[in-house]
Design a protein around this motif. Sequence first.
Motif, PDB file in Angstrom:
ATOM      1  N   VAL A   1      -6.784  -0.989  -4.361  1.00  0.00           N
ATOM      2  CA  VAL A   1      -6.670   0.028  -5.416  1.00  0.00           C
ATOM      3  C   VAL A   1      -5.526  -0.328  -6.361  1.00  0.00           C
ATOM      4  CG1 VAL A   1      -6.275   2.476  -5.908  1.00  0.00           C
ATOM      5  CG2 VAL A   1      -7.558   1.827  -3.859  1.00  0.00           C
ATOM      6  N   ALA A   2      -5.832  -0.509  -7.647  1.00  0.00           N
ATOM      7  CA  ALA A   2      -4.797  -0.765  -8.655  1.00  0.00           C
ATOM      8  C   ALA A   2      -4.257   0.570  -9.165  1.00  0.00           C
ATOM      9  CB  ALA A   2      -5.391  -1.562  -9.811  1.00  0.00           C
ATOM     10  N   VAL A   3      -2.928   0.670  -9.258  1.00  0.00           N
ATOM     11  CA  VAL A   3      -2.296   1.872  -9.827  1.00  0.00           C
ATOM     12  C   VAL A   3      -1.593   1.466 -11.116  1.00  0.00           C
ATOM     13  CG1 VAL A   3      -0.557   3.683  -9.495  1.00  0.00           C
ATOM     14  CG2 VAL A   3      -2.004   2.986  -7.575  1.00  0.00           C
ATOM     15  N   ILE A   4      -2.089   1.974 -12.236  1.00  0.00           N
ATOM     16  CA  ILE A   4      -1.489   1.668 -13.539  1.00  0.00           C
ATOM     17  C   ILE A   4      -0.474   2.762 -13.872  1.00  0.00           C
ATOM     18  CG2 ILE A   4      -1.953   1.329 -15.999  1.00  0.00           C
ATOM     19  CD1 ILE A   4      -4.769   0.400 -15.188  1.00  0.00           C
ATOM     20  N   GLY A   5       0.730   2.323 -14.292  1.00  0.00           N
ATOM     21  CA  GLY A   5       1.823   3.282 -14.506  1.00  0.00           C
ATOM     22  C   GLY A   5       2.539   3.545 -13.192  1.00  0.00           C
ATOM     23  N   SER A   6       2.654   2.492 -12.389  1.00  0.00           N
ATOM     24  CA  SER A   6       3.137   2.661 -11.005  1.00  0.00           C
ATOM     25  C   SER A   6       4.619   3.020 -10.929  1.00  0.00           C
ATOM     26  CB  SER A   6       2.864   1.394 -10.194  1.00  0.00           C
ATOM     27  OG  SER A   6       3.509   0.302 -10.794  1.00  0.00           O
TER      28      SER A   6
ATOM     29  N   GLY B   1       2.792   7.870 -10.475  1.00  0.00           N
ATOM     30  CA  GLY B   1       2.556   6.508  -9.972  1.00  0.00           C
ATOM     31  C   GLY B   1       3.375   6.234  -8.713  1.00  0.00           C
ATOM     32  N   GLN B   2       4.647   6.584  -8.736  1.00  0.00           N
ATOM     33  CA  GLN B   2       5.502   6.317  -7.568  1.00  0.00           C
ATOM     34  C   GLN B   2       5.030   7.105  -6.348  1.00  0.00           C
ATOM     35  OE1 GLN B   2       9.693   6.007  -7.914  1.00  0.00           O
ATOM     36  NE2 GLN B   2       9.629   5.223  -9.999  1.00  0.00           N
ATOM     37  N   ASP B   3       4.588   8.333  -6.576  1.00  0.00           N
ATOM     38  CA  ASP B   3       4.114   9.126  -5.438  1.00  0.00           C
ATOM     39  C   ASP B   3       2.758   8.630  -4.929  1.00  0.00           C
ATOM     40  OD1 ASP B   3       6.324  10.706  -4.964  1.00  0.00           O
ATOM     41  OD2 ASP B   3       5.706  12.275  -6.347  1.00  0.00           O
ATOM     42  N   LEU B   4       1.940   8.058  -5.817  1.00  0.00           N
ATOM     43  CA  LEU B   4       0.681   7.441  -5.344  1.00  0.00           C
ATOM     44  C   LEU B   4       0.999   6.272  -4.415  1.00  0.00           C
ATOM     45  CD1 LEU B   4      -1.400   7.592  -8.638  1.00  0.00           C
ATOM     46  CD2 LEU B   4      -2.147   8.525  -6.433  1.00  0.00           C
ATOM     47  N   LEU B   5       2.022   5.515  -4.759  1.00  0.00           N
ATOM     48  CA  LEU B   5       2.409   4.382  -3.900  1.00  0.00           C
ATOM     49  C   LEU B   5       2.926   4.885  -2.547  1.00  0.00           C
ATOM     50  CD1 LEU B   5       1.899   2.662  -6.385  1.00  0.00           C
ATOM     51  CD2 LEU B   5       4.163   1.686  -6.169  1.00  0.00           C
TER      52      LEU B   5
ATOM     53  N   ILE C   1      -5.437  13.117  -4.842  1.00  0.00           N
ATOM     54  CA  ILE C   1      -6.190  12.003  -5.456  1.00  0.00           C
ATOM     55  C   ILE C   1      -6.687  11.041  -4.373  1.00  0.00           C
ATOM     56  CG2 ILE C   1      -5.959   9.967  -6.954  1.00  0.00           C
ATOM     57  CD1 ILE C   1      -4.001  11.706  -8.669  1.00  0.00           C
ATOM     58  N   TRP C   2      -5.846  10.761  -3.395  1.00  0.00           N
ATOM     59  CA  TRP C   2      -6.292   9.883  -2.293  1.00  0.00           C
ATOM     60  C   TRP C   2      -7.433  10.529  -1.516  1.00  0.00           C
ATOM     61  CZ3 TRP C   2      -5.485   5.156  -2.998  1.00  0.00           C
ATOM     62  CH2 TRP C   2      -4.270   4.659  -3.485  1.00  0.00           C
ATOM     63  N   LYS C   3      -7.353  11.852  -1.344  1.00  0.00           N
ATOM     64  CA  LYS C   3      -8.422  12.569  -0.616  1.00  0.00           C
ATOM     65  C   LYS C   3      -9.760  12.394  -1.347  1.00  0.00           C
ATOM     66  CE  LYS C   3      -9.160  17.212   1.240  1.00  0.00           C
ATOM     67  NZ  LYS C   3      -8.676  18.598   1.216  1.00  0.00           N
ATOM     68  N   LEU C   4      -9.700  12.545  -2.671  1.00  0.00           N
ATOM     69  CA  LEU C   4     -10.898  12.379  -3.513  1.00  0.00           C
ATOM     70  C   LEU C   4     -11.519  11.001  -3.303  1.00  0.00           C
ATOM     71  CD1 LEU C   4     -12.051  14.071  -5.981  1.00  0.00           C
ATOM     72  CD2 LEU C   4     -10.591  12.671  -7.433  1.00  0.00           C
ATOM     73  N   ILE C   5     -10.668   9.981  -3.339  1.00  0.00           N
ATOM     74  CA  ILE C   5     -11.151   8.600  -3.244  1.00  0.00           C
ATOM     75  C   ILE C   5     -11.638   8.292  -1.825  1.00  0.00           C
ATOM     76  CG2 ILE C   5     -10.461   6.167  -3.367  1.00  0.00           C
ATOM     77  CD1 ILE C   5      -8.280   7.089  -5.425  1.00  0.00           C
ATOM     78  N   MET C   6     -10.820   8.625  -0.837  1.00  0.00           N
ATOM     79  CA  MET C   6     -11.107   8.189   0.530  1.00  0.00           C
ATOM     80  C   MET C   6     -12.317   8.929   1.124  1.00  0.00           C
ATOM     81  SD  MET C   6      -8.834   5.961   0.524  1.00  0.00           S
ATOM     82  CE  MET C   6      -9.038   5.170   2.105  1.00  0.00           C
ATOM     83  N   ASN C   7     -12.561  10.158   0.629  1.00  0.00           N
ATOM     84  CA  ASN C   7     -13.702  10.923   1.148  1.00  0.00           C
ATOM     85  C   ASN C   7     -14.939  10.779   0.272  1.00  0.00           C
ATOM     86  OD1 ASN C   7     -12.522  12.307   3.558  1.00  0.00           O
ATOM     87  ND2 ASN C   7     -11.087  12.998   2.010  1.00  0.00           N
ATOM     88  N   SER C   8     -14.886   9.857  -0.675  1.00  0.00           N
ATOM     89  CA  SER C   8     -16.033   9.592  -1.557  1.00  0.00           C
ATOM     90  C   SER C   8     -16.649  10.864  -2.126  1.00  0.00           C
ATOM     91  CB  SER C   8     -17.118   8.791  -0.816  1.00  0.00           C
ATOM     92  OG  SER C   8     -16.581   7.610  -0.299  1.00  0.00           O
ATOM     93  N   PHE C   9     -15.806  11.718  -2.693  1.00  0.00           N
ATOM     94  CA  PHE C   9     -16.329  12.899  -3.393  1.00  0.00           C
ATOM     95  C   PHE C   9     -17.292  12.420  -4.482  1.00  0.00           C
ATOM     96  CE2 PHE C   9     -13.993  16.993  -2.540  1.00  0.00           C
ATOM     97  CZ  PHE C   9     -13.366  16.576  -1.382  1.00  0.00           C
ATOM     98  N   PRO C  10     -18.269  13.254  -4.881  1.00  0.00           N
ATOM     99  CA  PRO C  10     -19.172  12.860  -5.970  1.00  0.00           C
ATOM    100  C   PRO C  10     -18.371  12.574  -7.246  1.00  0.00           C
ATOM    101  CG  PRO C  10     -19.910  14.909  -4.935  1.00  0.00           C
ATOM    102  CD  PRO C  10     -18.571  14.595  -4.352  1.00  0.00           C
ATOM    103  N   TYR C  11     -18.828  11.604  -8.047  1.00  0.00           N
ATOM    104  CA  TYR C  11     -18.121  11.277  -9.293  1.00  0.00           C
ATOM    105  C   TYR C  11     -18.165  12.465 -10.240  1.00  0.00           C
ATOM    106  CZ  TYR C  11     -18.399   6.540  -7.484  1.00  0.00           C
ATOM    107  OH  TYR C  11     -18.284   5.437  -6.684  1.00  0.00           O
ATOM    108  N   GLY C  12     -17.157  12.553 -11.122  1.00  0.00           N
ATOM    109  CA  GLY C  12     -17.140  13.632 -12.120  1.00  0.00           C
ATOM    110  C   GLY C  12     -15.727  14.110 -12.420  1.00  0.00           C
TER     111      GLY C  12
END
Length: 285
Positions: A3-8, A13-17, A201-212
Motif C-alpha cells: 500500500v502506497a501512502v502519499i503525503g506520508s 499520513g503519519q497516523d496511517l503509517l 481507513i485500514w478497516k475499509l481496505i482490509m475488509n474489502s468494503f464495496p467501492y464507493g
Amino acid sequence: MRVAVIGSNGQLGQDLLKTAPAEVEVIPFTRKDFDITDRAKVFENLAGGRTIDVVINTAAFHKTDACEEEPDKAFLVNSAGVKNLVDACALSGTVLVHISTDYVFDGKKLESREPYFEDDAPNPINIYGISKYAGEIIIRNYLEKYYIVRSSSLYGVAGASGKGGNFPYTILKKAKAGEPLRIIDDIFMVPTHTYDLAEGIWKLIMNSFPYGIYHITHTGYCSWYEFAKKILEYAGIKADIEPVEYTEFPTRAKRPLWSVLGTKKGIDLGPWEEGLGKFIERAVR
Ligand SMILES: NC(=O)c1ccc[n+]([C@@H]2O[C@H](COP(=O)([O-])OP(=O)(O)OC[C@H]3O[C@@H](n4cnc5c(N)ncnc54)[C@H](OP(=O)(O)O)[C@@H]3O)[C@@H](O)[C@H]2O)c1
C-alpha cells in the motif's frame, strides 16, 4: 499487500503509517519523492512496473483561504493532481483511496441539524471545496476501484503540515501563553482524530468494503467553541475563553456553517470526545 501512502509526512499520513496492519507493506511517499501534479513522476512511481495494490492519497492544497487567492494551485493539486493518480491507478489496476472533505457540502442542513450522508448532493461554496469535489467527480467517472473517504476537521499528533499545526495545538499554545480566547460558537462540525480515521481507513481496505463514497468521522458534533472548551478541560488548563459569532472573524473563503457528516455505511469512529481524549493523552501528557 503493498500500500502506497502519499503525503506520508502529513498528520493523517503519519497516523496511517503508525496504524498499518502487520500484513501490509507500506510504501511511504512524501512530496520530495514526487509531486502529484508531476504526471510523469506519478506514473514512474505508481505504475512503473512496481506492484502496488492500493494507493492512499492524503495530499491536498487545503488552506481554505489561500485556495481563494490561488485557485490555479487548488485545481492543480486537488483536481488535476488527482487525475494523474486516477490514470496511473487505472493503468496498473490499483485501488485508489482518496481523502476528501466535509467542505463539499454547503451547510444548508443547519436548519434540520441532520448530518450529511454519503447520498446527499454536494454543493461546495468555496474554491477548496469545489476543487476537492472536482477531484471526486474525476475519480467516480474514470475509475472503478476506488474509495472516496470524506472526513472533517482533522487533528493529529503530527499537526497538519499544510496548515502549520491544527486547532487543538493552537488553543493549547494560546491558553498556555495566557492569551484570551474568542472562539466561534455558530459553526458546527465533527472534530476527527487522524489516528482513529487512519484505523477506519485500514478497516475499509482490509475488509474489502464495496467501492464507493464513505463518510468516516467521529459521531456527534460541536461548535468550535465547544471543541476548544473540551480541549482545555481534557488538558487541565484554565483559560479566559469567550464564545463569539463567526461574523466577528471575516475570512476570504465562505465556510459551511454546518458540515456535520454521518454515515449509512458502517464505519464510525465513536464519540468525538473520546477521540479528543486519546489525542490529549498522546500529544500533551
Ligand atoms: N485538515 C483538515 O481539517 C481536513 C478536513 C477534511 C479533509 N481533509 C483532507 O484530508 C487530507 C489530509 O489532511 P491532513 O490534515 O493530514 O494534511 P497535511 O498534514 O497537510 O498532509 C498533507 C500531505 O500532503 C503532502 N502534499 C501536499 N501537496 C502535495 C503535492 N502536490 N504532491 C505531493 N504531496 C503533497 C504534504 O506534503 P508537505 O508536508 O511537503 O506539504 C503533506 O505531507 C487532505 O486531502 C485534506 O483535503 C483535511
